[in-house]
Scaffold this motif. Sequence first.
Motif, PDB file in Angstrom:
ATOM      1  N   ASN A 202     -49.907   5.785  23.398  1.00  0.00           N
ATOM      2  CA  ASN A 202     -50.179   5.259  24.742  1.00  0.00           C
ATOM      3  C   ASN A 202     -49.223   5.889  25.761  1.00  0.00           C
TER       4      ASN A 202
ATOM      5  N   VAL B 123     -50.470   9.237  26.571  1.00  0.00           N
ATOM      6  CA  VAL B 123     -51.627   9.127  27.479  1.00  0.00           C
ATOM      7  C   VAL B 123     -51.133   8.912  28.913  1.00  0.00           C
ATOM      8  N   GLN B 124     -50.129   8.046  29.059  1.00  0.00           N
ATOM      9  CA  GLN B 124     -49.569   7.780  30.391  1.00  0.00           C
ATOM     10  C   GLN B 124     -49.004   9.066  31.006  1.00  0.00           C
TER      11      GLN B 124
ATOM     12  N   CYS C  64     -52.326  11.951  31.183  1.00  0.00           N
ATOM     13  CA  CYS C  64     -53.667  11.627  31.668  1.00  0.00           C
ATOM     14  C   CYS C  64     -53.908  12.234  33.057  1.00  0.00           C
ATOM     15  N   ARG C  65     -52.961  12.069  33.924  1.00  0.00           N
ATOM     16  CA  ARG C  65     -53.151  12.568  35.294  1.00  0.00           C
ATOM     17  C   ARG C  65     -53.267  14.104  35.350  1.00  0.00           C
TER      18      ARG C  65
ATOM     19  N   GLU D 157     -63.570  12.948  33.445  1.00  0.00           N
ATOM     20  CA  GLU D 157     -63.220  11.777  32.621  1.00  0.00           C
ATOM     21  C   GLU D 157     -63.625  12.004  31.160  1.00  0.00           C
TER      22      GLU D 157
ATOM     23  N   GLN E  48     -61.079  12.094  27.961  1.00  0.00           N
ATOM     24  CA  GLN E  48     -61.273  11.177  26.819  1.00  0.00           C
ATOM     25  C   GLN E  48     -61.440  11.957  25.529  1.00  0.00           C
TER      26      GLN E  48
ATOM     27  N   LEU F 219     -57.072   6.646  37.808  1.00  0.00           N
ATOM     28  CA  LEU F 219     -56.160   6.964  36.705  1.00  0.00           C
ATOM     29  C   LEU F 219     -56.065   5.789  35.725  1.00  0.00           C
ATOM     30  N   GLN F 220     -55.901   4.606  36.260  1.00  0.00           N
ATOM     31  CA  GLN F 220     -55.761   3.425  35.394  1.00  0.00           C
ATOM     32  C   GLN F 220     -57.047   3.170  34.610  1.00  0.00           C
TER      33      GLN F 220
ATOM     34  N   GLN G  64     -57.130   5.798  31.845  1.00  0.00           N
ATOM     35  CA  GLN G  64     -56.176   5.506  30.758  1.00  0.00           C
ATOM     36  C   GLN G  64     -56.686   4.375  29.878  1.00  0.00           C
TER      37      GLN G  64
ATOM     38  N   VAL H  84     -59.456   5.689  27.697  1.00  0.00           N
ATOM     39  CA  VAL H  84     -58.937   6.517  26.591  1.00  0.00           C
ATOM     40  C   VAL H  84     -58.430   5.634  25.460  1.00  0.00           C
ATOM     41  N   MET H  85     -57.642   4.626  25.810  1.00  0.00           N
ATOM     42  CA  MET H  85     -57.070   3.766  24.771  1.00  0.00           C
ATOM     43  C   MET H  85     -58.143   2.891  24.114  1.00  0.00           C
TER      44      MET H  85
END
Lengths: 195, 192
Positions: free
Chosen positions: A25, A28-29, A32-33, A50, A54, B62-63, B66, B69-70
């Motif tokens: 996680n 990912v944080q 991701c951006r 997106e 993913q 973004l949120q 994320q 994805v999770m």
Amino acid sequence: MVTNQQQSDEVLARLAATGDRAAFNELVQRYCRPLAEFAAARLTTFQDAEDIVQETFLRAYTAMGSFDPSYSLKNWLFTIAYRLVVSEYRKKRPDRLSEQAAEALTEETESASPQSSWLWNEVRKMKTSDHDILWLRYKQDMEIEDIAAVMGKSASGIRVQLHRARKRLAKKMKGADNHTAAFQNGTVCLERTHS
Amino acid sequence: MICQYYRSMIEKQADTNHAIESPQLTAHLQQCSACRDYREQLTVLGIQLQSQPAYEISEDQLQHLQAAVMEQLSDESLGQAALCGFTQPKPVTRFHIIRSIAAVLVLAAVAGLSFRVLIPSTSTHETLPTPSQMTSQFSAAMTFPDQLMQSEIQSLRNDTKRMISFLRKCTPSSPAVTEVLVTETDSEEKVN
């Protein structure tokens, strides 16, 4: 105690490979951006971007056990994303679409990056590989060797292409005097003059 | 020419994140205003490319991404697959079974055909006439002047040639083949 935020990518990758979801996680944080922005700038819709992000994380997650921590995780993630983007772009290339669909796509592309500066919009009009190289170099601070690894090309080839891309960009900027007001000097000229 | 060399050096500096110190370049830049401009322009372009927005996604986007994805990784079995470095196996369906059977049948057919072509069966050897039989057949055929018989002879000779070439391929050094070849040559001489 060291938190996940303080850990390096490679340590987090090792933890994620043992099934630590919190470590993944955190990755990912972190990524991701940049991955989403890279894909969004290259593709036509944010929805496509997106999907790419993913899929990138899914592939990274399932293959994390085989990841070699001596390599850069950032480069690895960008390599996966780059390949997916190239594959997606080929599928939706305007020349493979009908005239109507291509027209709709062009309109969508032009309005897809409202926040982009004039400079980056010009970069988007260049060859896709030029765009990718400039993006990875200037937005991700990647070294030539890293860009070459991500794109699966030779470092010397990337160096030459980067030089040419900068030259073309400088020419465009020179030709568009109206837009260069935002540019610091307004007289960018990367043409080599022999002395 | 000198400037070209130094501009390559300036570009190398622009292409790396580490500072490359070169006293020669510093000395050249002090006396060459064109190269100074070149370096400045390159630096400015780099700064502009770094600082100007290219494509920025919003915090909401973004949120959402994320979380998506999770969420797709929420399956526990998928997490276990990450440990081993392979993906979860897909369930076996009726289509897979039919496809496997078809593949086995095709492979068996191909293998059988290959065996038939590459290794002739023993029954083929049994039906082949011996060299002496072939000679007698030729001799008998030579005694009939009839047109029909001549074409039969020709056909027989062609068959023999084909058979000889086949035998040559199979057993090039066999004494039986040598005997056939000699007999065939003799027969040809007789005909001529």
